[in-house]
Design an enzyme around this catalytic site. Structure first.
Site, mmCIF file in Angstrom:
data_model
loop_
_atom_site.group_PDB
_atom_site.id
_atom_site.type_symbol
_atom_site.label_atom_id
_atom_site.label_comp_id
_atom_site.label_asym_id
_atom_site.label_seq_id
_atom_site.Cartn_x
_atom_site.Cartn_y
_atom_site.Cartn_z
ATOM 1 N N ASP A 125 0.872 -1.164 0.000
ATOM 2 C CA ASP A 125 0.000 0.000 0.000
ATOM 3 C C ASP A 125 0.921 1.230 0.000
ATOM 4 O OD1 ASP A 125 -2.120 1.748 0.097
ATOM 5 O OD2 ASP A 125 -3.159 0.739 1.733
HETATM 6 C C1 BGC Z 1 -5.144 3.208 0.376
HETATM 7 C C2 BGC Z 1 -5.185 2.273 -0.812
HETATM 8 C C3 BGC Z 1 -5.050 3.075 -2.077
HETATM 9 C C4 BGC Z 1 -3.729 3.827 -2.033
HETATM 10 C C5 BGC Z 1 -3.464 4.679 -3.270
HETATM 11 C C6 BGC Z 1 -3.930 4.130 0.352
HETATM 12 O O1 BGC Z 1 -4.089 5.150 1.277
HETATM 13 O O2 BGC Z 1 -5.140 2.450 1.554
HETATM 14 O O3 BGC Z 1 -6.375 1.554 -0.803
HETATM 15 O O4 BGC Z 1 -5.144 2.256 -3.203
HETATM 16 O O5 BGC Z 1 -3.752 4.713 -0.908
HETATM 17 O O6 BGC Z 1 -4.293 5.771 -3.311
#
Ligand code: BGC
Length: 917
Positions: free
Chosen positions: A701
């Site tokens: 993530d």
């Molecule tokens: C989230 C993800 C997301 C990523 C990119 C993170 O804060 O947990 O689900 O895909 O950001 O935006």
């Protein structure tokens, strides 16, 4: 090759999903459907502020229009909306505008409501036939739902509105435009007759909801969660929200698995429940138990007759009651479901079911059955039930296993490293009732490094292996250590190497790698449609809750095929979704993105999303692997969870999608059993790749932390990500710069990471890329997608009115007056007579949230050149900028697009860095 994407058909597909996802939980006196010609009074401010989705990355799709529920009703020729009442709201809204909040994770979860007096309600009742009250809630990333009024509970103003309107009208329906279930005790309190969960349906959501309200379609959605009497009744309540160690003491007894076993009286609306405008009779057909094959299987059919007055669809759910055995089991487990096609009144459908006993496997993580680390079915009698909710079922057959059957032995992986007590079901044979006792889960000795070291020799002669793709091997062999360190770093957000405003670029992020035939791949959020922080617009989809409540995976798959082609149109290869974490507790902020409290339902809809996207040759990233079951402290919290609960509850949704072809996975932020998932060897290599045979790519993530075994987590510990076989660290500004000084190359030279481990991740990535549209784009052979029937976007003409500033060496332009709310844009011009090279910087500040993603997309003469991202600056101004790799044009127009509220701008600075010789 060309492909036409028909926007009208896309919208129709979404509308159908929304209609089928609506769940009618109350409908006394047949309040719904609204009869033809009904004059309807719509109450609640959400009539003009429909929530198309929740907040955060899963909600940031820029759309041209949003059709709310009132739009749907007004578009319908069947009913007439009371415009006098609507005008009362419009006037009130002028003084009480929608509050957008102060940015990432800090939006209000509910809006101020207009008080509805007894007089107003009875005034409307004197001229209207029925009332619809729309109540809205949002929720989302980085903040959970709250056990307060305005989140889980209704506010006093909402209650007063419900009371006054229900008393004045004979027919009142409450419609919930929420991501998630809410407290339902108000139904009895105010004698409410009709309640419809309409969820958050994306940009055309209101049209689908109105199809249900007006009776164009009969509701056929079912709850994918149990609605309990009190939030305290959920067995995970005691631990939900813990910021450090979050002990999963309820073990496998999540949702209906708990309530149906020992707390039936604590349920207001059971799992799988949902009313229809018609009635159905569900009857058992033939039942067969076949013990001749590899694993015993059951084969049966169920007959569904529409005995009511209108056409409708029904969901037949199959539950199994297992012998308690030595392990202890939930009273009932969902083993399958099927939805009928549209059945006319009087008609009968026959639904065929067939599955083997692996659907009802249990996991022995202690060896109590003599089969440690194995999925088993214990000996005894298995009873099969069919019905239309977990509570409304009848027995249709049974079979007996004379002895325990081992379904599969898997690796000894991801066990808790601290001891704790978990719930275990115990059957009282006299009363035939289940109660719970505590069972101690033992702590395992540290094993993560040991597992990696034990398996390292599997990588000997990796590049010579004949069972691997030879083309891919020959490419990766040529990569230098430097290039290998780049291929494990994703670039973002808003890398100019891919579609503007997207979340990441990865793969061939340098020219040298492109020259070797490795393309640069683009991924972006997800799951509610395509997020482009450049301001470009896209289709916004119904949320995960709504999709799953359809119990119609085929419909959802069809919808995602449209999304797939829209991705190809936008040159995006991976959608960062679906979110498939289990709904362990109703207060999880991101429940709106997820599907269910049940792993089977979760796996079915994850598969539907992925296969839909695959139809267009693109894909989605299953997230967040795993146990992202709360937003509070999501990057620091450690889930302490038994291997049994992991294997039976938290992993099967991922496992099913992987076994059905999912090829990308995103790990979560937090830790599972003391190892942060991004570098968790057991999760990513032992379980995902070895047990399940996954051959795709794994990514972290965004800016995730990683720990070495027994150590504290830090950001940019890419060496441990790669050791665990997490192929991509997301994200860094530029992969080649290593501006965060990550440890990839230092660990390599210190012998703490092997070149082969880097090659293994490069192999995973390049193998994935080989079949992608990115590869086709690099080779100029990609399909051209043409969108038809879409109206012009609101971004057109955003840069029409601008002020110009002249510069030579540089200048500062004050921007403190600029409105930086989400969705706004601001344009200005620079005139530079000598066309030098410049560095440009925006100076701004945000709040305290370290993981906030407050993005400003910068376009240079209409071309996006950067997406500048502020995480939490704790109130201090921070400059973010870019050095242009080309001289500034004489007249340059810059557009700033604010993808998220929460930034306070101070100035724009431009400084000359080099003369243009
Ligand atoms: C989230 C993800 C997301 C990523 C990119 C993170 O804060 O947990 O689900 O895909 O950001 O935006």
């Amino acid at each position: 090759m060309k492909k036409i994407l028909d926007w009208k058909k896309y919208a129709e597909a979404a509308r159908r999903v929304v209609a089928e996802g609506c769940v009618l939980v109350e409908n006394k006196d047949n309040v719904l459907p609204l009869k033809k010609g009904t004059k309807v009074a719509v109450f609640g401010r959400i009539q003009h502020n429909y929530y198309k989705s929740g907040t955060g990355s899963g909600g940031m799709v820029n759309v041209s229009d949003i059709y709310g529920i009132t739009d749907g009703l007004k578009n319908s020729a069947r009913v007439k909306v009371d415009e006098e009442l609507e005008n009362v709201y419009l006037e009130w809204e002028k003084e009480n505008p929608f509050e957008v909040g102060i940015g990432w994770g800090q939006e209000p979860w509910c809006q101020k409501e207009m008080p509805v007096s007894k007089e107003l309600a009875s005034d409307c009742a004197s001229r209207d036939d029925a009332a619809v009250i729309i109540i809205g809630r949002t929720a989302g990333e980085d903040k959970d739902n709250l056990e307060t009024e305005g989140s889980w509970y209704l506010t006093a103003t909402e209650k007063e509105m419900i009371k006054n309107v229900s008393e004045a009208f004979e027919k009142t329906c409450i419609v919930f435009n929420t991501g998630n279930i809410v407290d339902m005790n108000f139904v009895k309190e105010f004698n409410v007759k009709s309640v419809l969960y309409a969820w958050q349906g994306g940009m055309v959501g209101g049209l689908g909801v109105s199809d249900i309200l007006t009776g164009i379609e009969s509701p056929s959605g079912k709850l994918t969660d149990t609605i309990a009497c009190s939030i305290k009744d959920y067995p995970s309540s005691a631990n939900f929200g813990s910021l450090k160690d979050n002990v999963y003491a309820e073990d496998i007894y999540v949702g209906y698995r708990y309530f149906e076993s020992a707390a039936k009286d604590k349920v207001l609306y059971p799992f799988g429940f949902g009313l229809s405008y018609t009635d159905f009779e569900i009857n058992a057909g033939d039942f067969e138990f076949d013990n001749s094959g590899n694993l015993p299987r059951v084969k049966f059919d169920v007959k569904v007759k529409n005995t009511g007055k209108v056409s409708g669809k029904e969901v037949v759910q199959i539950y199994v009651k297992q012998p308690q055995g030595k392990l202890g089991k939930p009273a009932l487990v969902l083993a399958d479901f099927k939805k009928t096609s549209l059945l006319k009144k009087g008609k009968t459908a026959k639904l065929n079911f067939e599955f083997d006993i692996s659907r009802i496997r249990s996991f022995d993580d202690t060896g109590v059955t003599g089969n440690i680390d194995s999925f088993v079915c214990e000996e005894g009698t298995y009873e099969i039930f069919a019905g239309n909710s977990v509570r409304n079922i009848s027995k249709i057959g049974e079979f007996t296993l004379d002895e325990l059957i081992v379904i599969e032995k898997v690796s000894d992986a991801l066990k808790p490293v601290v001891s704790f007590d978990r719930m275990k079901a115990v059957l009282d044979k006299n009363t035939n009732t289940i109660s719970f006792e505590n069972e101690k889960v033992d702590a395992a000795a540290p094993y993560q490094n040991r597992h990696r070291n034990e398996n390292l020799s599997e990588l000997d002669n990796f590049t010579e292996r004949t069972d691997l793709d030879q083309d891919v091997l020959s490419v990766i062999k040529t990569l230098s250590d430097e290039e290998l360190s780049c291929i494990v770093r994703g670039e973002g957000m808003g890398s100019p190497k891919v579609t503007a405003g997207t979340a990441a670029a990865f793969g061939g992020v340098s020219k040298s790698m492109n020259d070797k035939g490795i393309p640069c791949c683009c991924c972006t959020d997800g799951p509610s449609g395509i997020r482009m922080d450049s301001g470009a617009q896209a289709f916004s989809l119904p949320n995960g809750t709504c999709q799953a409540c359809t119990f119609n995976p085929e419909l959802v798959k069809d919808l995602y095929e449209f999304t797939g082609w829209e991705m190809v149109y936008n040159k995006i290869d991976i959608l960062l979704g679906p979110g498939i974490n289990l709904r362990r507790h109703p207060l999880n902020g991101r429940n709106f993105e997820y599907f269910s409290e049940d792993p089977y339902v979760t796996g079915v809809f994850a598969t539907a999303n992925i296969l839909g996207l695959h139809s267009a040759g693109v894909t989605g990233s299953l997230k967040h692997f795993c146990c992202n079951n709360q937003e509070a402290g999501r990057w620091v919290s450690n889930s302490v969870v038994s291997a049994r609960a992991l294997r039976e509850i938290y992993l099967p949704g991922f496992e099913m999608a992987v076994k059905n072809g999912a090829d990308v996975i995103m790990t979560s932020y937090g830790s599972v059993n003391s190892m942060w998932t991004s570098g968790n060897y057991d999760l990513v290599t032992m379980i995902l790749r070895k047990d399940w045979g996954f051959t795709g790519i794994v990514m972290t993530d965004w800016w995730a932390m990683t720990n070495d075994e027994g150590k504290e987590p830090v950001r940019f510990n890419i060496a441990q990500n790669v050791r665990a076989q997490n192929d991509l660290y997301m994200v860094v500004p530029d992969a080649a710069e290593n501006s965060h000084n990550d440890n990839t190359l230092t660990a390599l030279s210190a012998g703490e990471l092997t070149r082969t481990e880097l090659l293994r991740s490069a192999y995973n990535t390049v193998l994935f890329l080989k079949k992608s549209h990115a590869q086709a784009r690099l080779e100029n052979r990609d399909i051209e997608v043409i969108i038809k029937n879409r109206k012009k976007t609101a971004m057109d003409g955003a840069t029409d009115k601008i002020e110009y500033f002249e510069t030579y060496d540089g200048l500062s332009i004050p921007l403190d007056h600029v409105d930086t709310s989400r969705g706004k844009s601001y344009s200005f011009g620079i005139v530079t007579k000598d066309k030098h090279f410049y560095r440009m910087e925006l100076v701004g500040k945000t709040g305290d949230n370290d993981l906030a993603q407050v993005n400003v997309s910068v376009s240079y003469n209409g071309v996006n050149v950067a997406v500048l991202c502020w995480n939490g600056t704790h109130g201090a101004y921070e400059a973010k900028g870019l050095t242009m790799d080309r001289p500034l044009s004489r007249n340059t127009v810059l557009n700033l697009y604010f993808a998220q509220s929460g930034l306070t701008l101070k100035e724009f600075k431009i400084t000359k860095v080099k003369d243009n010789e």
